[in-house]
Design a protein around this motif. Sequence first.
Motif, PDB file in Angstrom:
ATOM      1  N   UNK A 193     -15.369  -3.369   9.026  1.00 25.61           N
ATOM      2  CA  UNK A 193     -14.874  -2.888  10.325  1.00 25.61           C
ATOM      3  C   UNK A 193     -15.145  -1.412  10.505  1.00 25.61           C
ATOM      4  N   UNK A 194     -14.997  -0.972  11.738  1.00 23.47           N
ATOM      5  CA  UNK A 194     -15.102   0.453  12.060  1.00 23.47           C
ATOM      6  C   UNK A 194     -13.723   1.060  12.294  1.00 23.47           C
ATOM      7  N   UNK A 195     -12.780   0.247  12.759  1.00 24.00           N
ATOM      8  CA  UNK A 195     -11.414   0.695  13.022  1.00 24.00           C
ATOM      9  C   UNK A 195     -10.444  -0.188  12.258  1.00 24.00           C
ATOM     10  N   UNK A 196      -9.515   0.429  11.540  1.00 24.04           N
ATOM     11  CA  UNK A 196      -8.485  -0.310  10.810  1.00 24.04           C
ATOM     12  C   UNK A 196      -7.126   0.117  11.337  1.00 24.04           C
ATOM     13  N   UNK A 197      -6.320  -0.858  11.762  1.00 21.93           N
ATOM     14  CA  UNK A 197      -4.955  -0.604  12.215  1.00 21.93           C
ATOM     15  C   UNK A 197      -4.018  -0.834  11.041  1.00 21.93           C
ATOM     16  N   UNK A 198      -3.261   0.183  10.671  1.00 20.91           N
ATOM     17  CA  UNK A 198      -2.337   0.118   9.545  1.00 20.91           C
ATOM     18  C   UNK A 198      -0.921   0.120  10.096  1.00 20.91           C
ATOM     19  N   UNK A 199      -0.316  -1.065  10.163  1.00 22.06           N
ATOM     20  CA  UNK A 199       1.008  -1.216  10.773  1.00 22.06           C
ATOM     21  C   UNK A 199       2.073  -1.188   9.686  1.00 22.06           C
ATOM     22  N   UNK A 200       2.666  -0.022   9.460  1.00 22.81           N
ATOM     23  CA  UNK A 200       3.678   0.152   8.414  1.00 22.81           C
ATOM     24  C   UNK A 200       3.155  -0.347   7.068  1.00 22.81           C
ATOM     25  N   UNK A 201       1.907  -0.024   6.758  1.00 21.33           N
ATOM     26  CA  UNK A 201       1.243  -0.581   5.585  1.00 21.33           C
ATOM     27  C   UNK A 201       1.837  -0.107   4.265  1.00 21.33           C
ATOM     28  N   UNK A 202       2.567   1.007   4.271  1.00 21.05           N
ATOM     29  CA  UNK A 202       3.146   1.521   3.021  1.00 21.05           C
ATOM     30  C   UNK A 202       4.668   1.555   3.072  1.00 21.05           C
ATOM     31  N   UNK A 203       5.266   0.998   4.109  1.00 22.05           N
ATOM     32  CA  UNK A 203       6.711   1.121   4.310  1.00 22.05           C
ATOM     33  C   UNK A 203       7.513   0.402   3.233  1.00 22.05           C
ATOM     34  N   UNK A 204       6.981  -0.699   2.678  1.00 23.91           N
ATOM     35  CA  UNK A 204       7.737  -1.500   1.712  1.00 23.91           C
ATOM     36  C   UNK A 204       7.440  -1.118   0.272  1.00 23.91           C
ATOM     37  N   UNK A 205       6.703  -0.028   0.051  1.00 26.78           N
ATOM     38  CA  UNK A 205       6.292   0.343  -1.297  1.00 26.78           C
ATOM     39  C   UNK A 205       7.173   1.437  -1.867  1.00 26.78           C
ATOM     40  N   UNK A 206       7.291   1.447  -3.196  1.00 28.04           N
ATOM     41  CA  UNK A 206       7.954   2.566  -3.866  1.00 28.04           C
ATOM     42  C   UNK A 206       7.178   3.846  -3.596  1.00 28.04           C
ATOM     43  N   UNK A 207       7.854   4.986  -3.699  1.00 28.36           N
ATOM     44  CA  UNK A 207       7.221   6.248  -3.344  1.00 28.36           C
ATOM     45  C   UNK A 207       6.014   6.560  -4.222  1.00 28.36           C
TER      46      UNK A 207
END
Length: 360
Positions: A193-207
Amino acid sequence: MSAALSPGPRAADPRDRGGPAQPLLIVENIRKYFPVRGGLLNRQVATVQAVDDVSFSVRKGETLGIVGESGCGKSTTARLLMRLIEPDTGSVVFDGDLIGDRGGISVSDMRRQMQMVFQDSYTSLNPRMTMSESIAYAPRMHGLGRKAAFERAEGLLGRVGLNVGQYARRYPHELSGGQRQRVNIARALALEPRLVILDEAVAALDKSVEAQVLNLLGDLKESFNLTYLFISHDLNVVEYMSDRVMVMYLGRVVEAGPVDEIYRHPRHPYTRALFASKPTLDPDRRTSEMPLTGDPPNPINPPSGCRFRTRCGFARASCAEKVPVLAAPFGGDAEPNHLVACDVPEAQAARGGVMAVPHA
């Protein structure tokens, strides 16, 4: 990217139709209202105004961050762009081609160039497919041979930091949350792809894992010439990742501009309240009052005019009559491309984040 995925130096994309000055994505007046049904005949009795007249653009090679409270329309906007749900009105232009138009680009072709990574890393993956099968599935459906598709999947696993021999044959339940999200990122890249939509992609991860994934996203952006639309609740993460920021409130855009300008000089009262709500370890910056009081309005019956007026201490009677449009801030001292939807000069000039509900 080749089937084995060994990217070289950053180069011009041969699919670039309009040149570097042509925005990769232009969204114009997109709207989505969801019907609310009830009664014995299940008739429509109201509508939820999830996204209302939203317009923005994403330039090639940049990261546009989108922030706002839960329910402001961030994820719905992302799904509208991917055509996972159909917009009621408005248009989306991808590199100069109108999506879904006879003379433009089809939804199928658009999805090959625009991919999405969702928040829930577990339900995003098919529990009956191994990791290599999940990544290779889309290329195979688009005509790539089985051998080449699995070579691409194995190359992508390595690119996202997962050992092929150790993880290629595993199933989703055998991986941690961070590992599954790496697989989801690899799967999003499988169609080049040329564009990637990241919808809360890291919200559920440990810091600690979140930091690793954010650095990975930065490396992949450079390696594969990507453009990101980055949606998150974490204001610090958005500041770290983004070139520009767009702030949404109750289905509308209230402020947009370069990330440094927005974070240093927020002009909209809602944006300042958001920033004032960020937790801090500095004992000299403790918050003694709530940055924002009052409950968010019901999206079924939002306030007329400016939707933030019921929670804004600068609201005037005229704020209920006119819908503010995105325009340059008052005073003329802002950076170019800084836009704010507020018609009250005093509200834009104020500093601090505490906004009292008006007494009127």
